[in-house]
Design an enzyme around this catalytic site. Sequence first.
Site, PDB file in Angstrom:
ATOM      1  N   LYS A   1       7.049  -8.517 -18.648  1.00 41.19           N
ATOM      2  CA  LYS A   1       8.127  -8.954 -17.755  1.00 41.19           C
ATOM      3  C   LYS A   1       7.581 -10.050 -16.850  1.00 41.19           C
ATOM      4  O   LYS A   1       6.442  -9.952 -16.360  1.00 41.19           O
ATOM      5  CB  LYS A   1       8.595  -7.756 -16.922  1.00 41.19           C
ATOM      6  CG  LYS A   1       9.738  -8.049 -15.976  1.00 41.19           C
ATOM      7  CD  LYS A   1      10.099  -6.774 -15.209  1.00 41.19           C
ATOM      8  CE  LYS A   1      11.310  -6.941 -14.323  1.00 41.19           C
ATOM      9  NZ  LYS A   1      11.645  -5.692 -13.595  1.00 41.19           N
TER      10      LYS A   1
ATOM     11  N   SER B   1      16.380  -4.235 -14.366  1.00 45.13           N
ATOM     12  CA  SER B   1      16.094  -5.645 -14.364  1.00 45.13           C
ATOM     13  C   SER B   1      15.172  -6.112 -15.481  1.00 45.13           C
ATOM     14  O   SER B   1      15.123  -7.300 -15.778  1.00 45.13           O
ATOM     15  CB  SER B   1      15.479  -6.036 -13.016  1.00 45.13           C
ATOM     16  OG  SER B   1      14.256  -5.358 -12.813  1.00 45.13           O
TER      17      SER B   1
ATOM     18  N   SER C   1      14.532   0.105 -13.278  1.00 42.92           N
ATOM     19  CA  SER C   1      14.492  -1.107 -14.106  1.00 42.92           C
ATOM     20  C   SER C   1      13.691  -1.026 -15.394  1.00 42.92           C
ATOM     21  O   SER C   1      13.717  -1.968 -16.176  1.00 42.92           O
ATOM     22  CB  SER C   1      13.968  -2.282 -13.291  1.00 42.92           C
ATOM     23  OG  SER C   1      15.004  -2.783 -12.500  1.00 42.92           O
TER      24      SER C   1
HETATM   25  N1  GLN Z   1      18.920  -1.923 -10.348  1.00 38.86           N
HETATM   26  C1  GLN Z   1      18.148  -1.615  -9.175  1.00 38.86           C
HETATM   27  C2  GLN Z   1      18.225  -2.765  -8.213  1.00 38.86           C
HETATM   28  O1  GLN Z   1      18.959  -3.643  -8.460  1.00 38.86           O
HETATM   29  C3  GLN Z   1      16.731  -1.323  -9.566  1.00 38.86           C
HETATM   30  C4  GLN Z   1      15.933  -2.524  -9.814  1.00 38.86           C
HETATM   31  C5  GLN Z   1      14.530  -2.246 -10.226  1.00 38.86           C
HETATM   32  O2  GLN Z   1      14.176  -1.127 -10.567  1.00 38.86           O
HETATM   33  N2  GLN Z   1      13.716  -3.270 -10.131  1.00 38.86           N
HETATM   34  O3  GLN Z   1      17.577  -2.803  -7.216  1.00 38.86           O
END
Ligand code: GLN
Length: 491
Positions: free
Chosen positions: A80, A155, A179
């Site tokens: 990532k 994400s 994420s």
């Molecule tokens: N979807 C969550 C957010 O928008 C988690 C994001 C993540 O785990 N980086 O913060």
Amino acid sequence: MTELCDLPASDLSAKLASREISAAELTASSLARIEAVDPQIGAFLTPTPELARERAAELESYLGSGAPQTGAAGIPTALKDVLTTNGIRTTCGSKILETYVPPYDATAWARLSGAGAVLAGKTNCDEFAMGSSNENSAFGPVRNPWDLDRVPGGSSGGSAAAVSAGEVVWALGTDTGGSVRQPASLCGVVGLKPTYGRISRYGLIAFASSLDTVGTFTRNVRDAATLLGVLAGHDPRDATSLDVPVDDYVHGLDAGVANLRVGVVDGTFGDGVHTGVQDAMRVAIERLTALGAEVGEVSLPHADYALSAYYLIAPSEASSNLARYDGVRYGSRADGDHADVIDMMTKTRGQGFGPEVKRRIMLGTYALSAGYYEAYYGQAQKVRTLIIRDYEAAFERFDILVSPTSPTTAFRIGERADDPFAMYLSDVFTIPANLAGVPAVSLPVGLDGDGLPVGLQLTAPLLGEASLLRAASALEADLGLELRPPVLEGV
Ligand code: GLN
């Protein structure tokens, strides 16, 4: 047709060791797949084919020579784009870091690279890991290999999609609120978020430091165990990394779930959970019972407040972490003449950050401001403590908890883009584990009526990765799913 890049690392490693295949052949298979499908999927922001070929060539004389070989050697890998890579652009999915080339490797990648993994490229993600659909990337969306009109989750959407479509054998992501697990669930792969501090955060570009965790995407549970074994361990460069011995996660993977106490989390069959997800949960829970687990019900009474607490704590930490992108210390600077330094910073940040990142910075700055700190941030931290206690109580009665990973399967691109709250709800089941720091894994357990993958989340107590993976492995073996996304038809 099944190619080398479609096999799990465990099989490939054995083939490499016996010289049935070479690292060059395996890398070529992965790079060919990227060329064939990535124009449709868009998982990669920066592919690194030359580096991959070079690394594979270096491994040639070594692999299969009888010298000790790690389970990661020769395995095509994606990262990532929030994990720093020495000399390779690292954008965090943001315009503000579009040209940033870090001078150092994240510890997670340094370990994997040291173990002989082959880097195929850096993957797309929501900007600074804020999102659940990958639509917040400044460089465009990623498409789900199961249905190109749908999101891969976020994400870490690029990493999940890349593993699902066989572009790489495994990939790293990061999980701050879900994420890794949520995109794994939406793409039909295994997504592991270990205990907070189990894998070093050094070189993980910070979103919310008290929640950020490096996690893995793999085709099966065994590969997750292998990968965790390489990544886990103390790192003096990360003060929050845990200085406790690393278990052998692979050994004992086949020990089964007989007499394991499994708690089904309250809300698993709740209103917001789609029928297809509920059906898959029912089947998985029946199978766990059939395998000898003692299944009961458990509630995490404060989990209802987890989302609210998270959306105060994470933005608060983000507002502070992202202050460094000021056109001086990191990142690009707005072009043109500036009246003064404030003007320069305002334009740089105004142009460099996307709407979701701005929303979070504003929320966090507000929550931390004098006069509101106790009412918002302070309260949220208290809720966090209550959630930690909920898990402690639950784990007195149960060894493992199960729930859906996500209340729905993959949704359509654009469907939730204008409704941040609907988007935030994607993570109702995943966020509590981040607040408490406990490990959790998402395992594919079936397909819904639209043929989209459903993920089951298993959660264990702090540092309980070995039993977590054992339970996941037992269920995986029992279900015996063969998942191949439609994008690979005819490839
Ligand atoms: N979807 C969550 C957010 O928008 C988690 C994001 C993540 O785990 N980086 O913060």
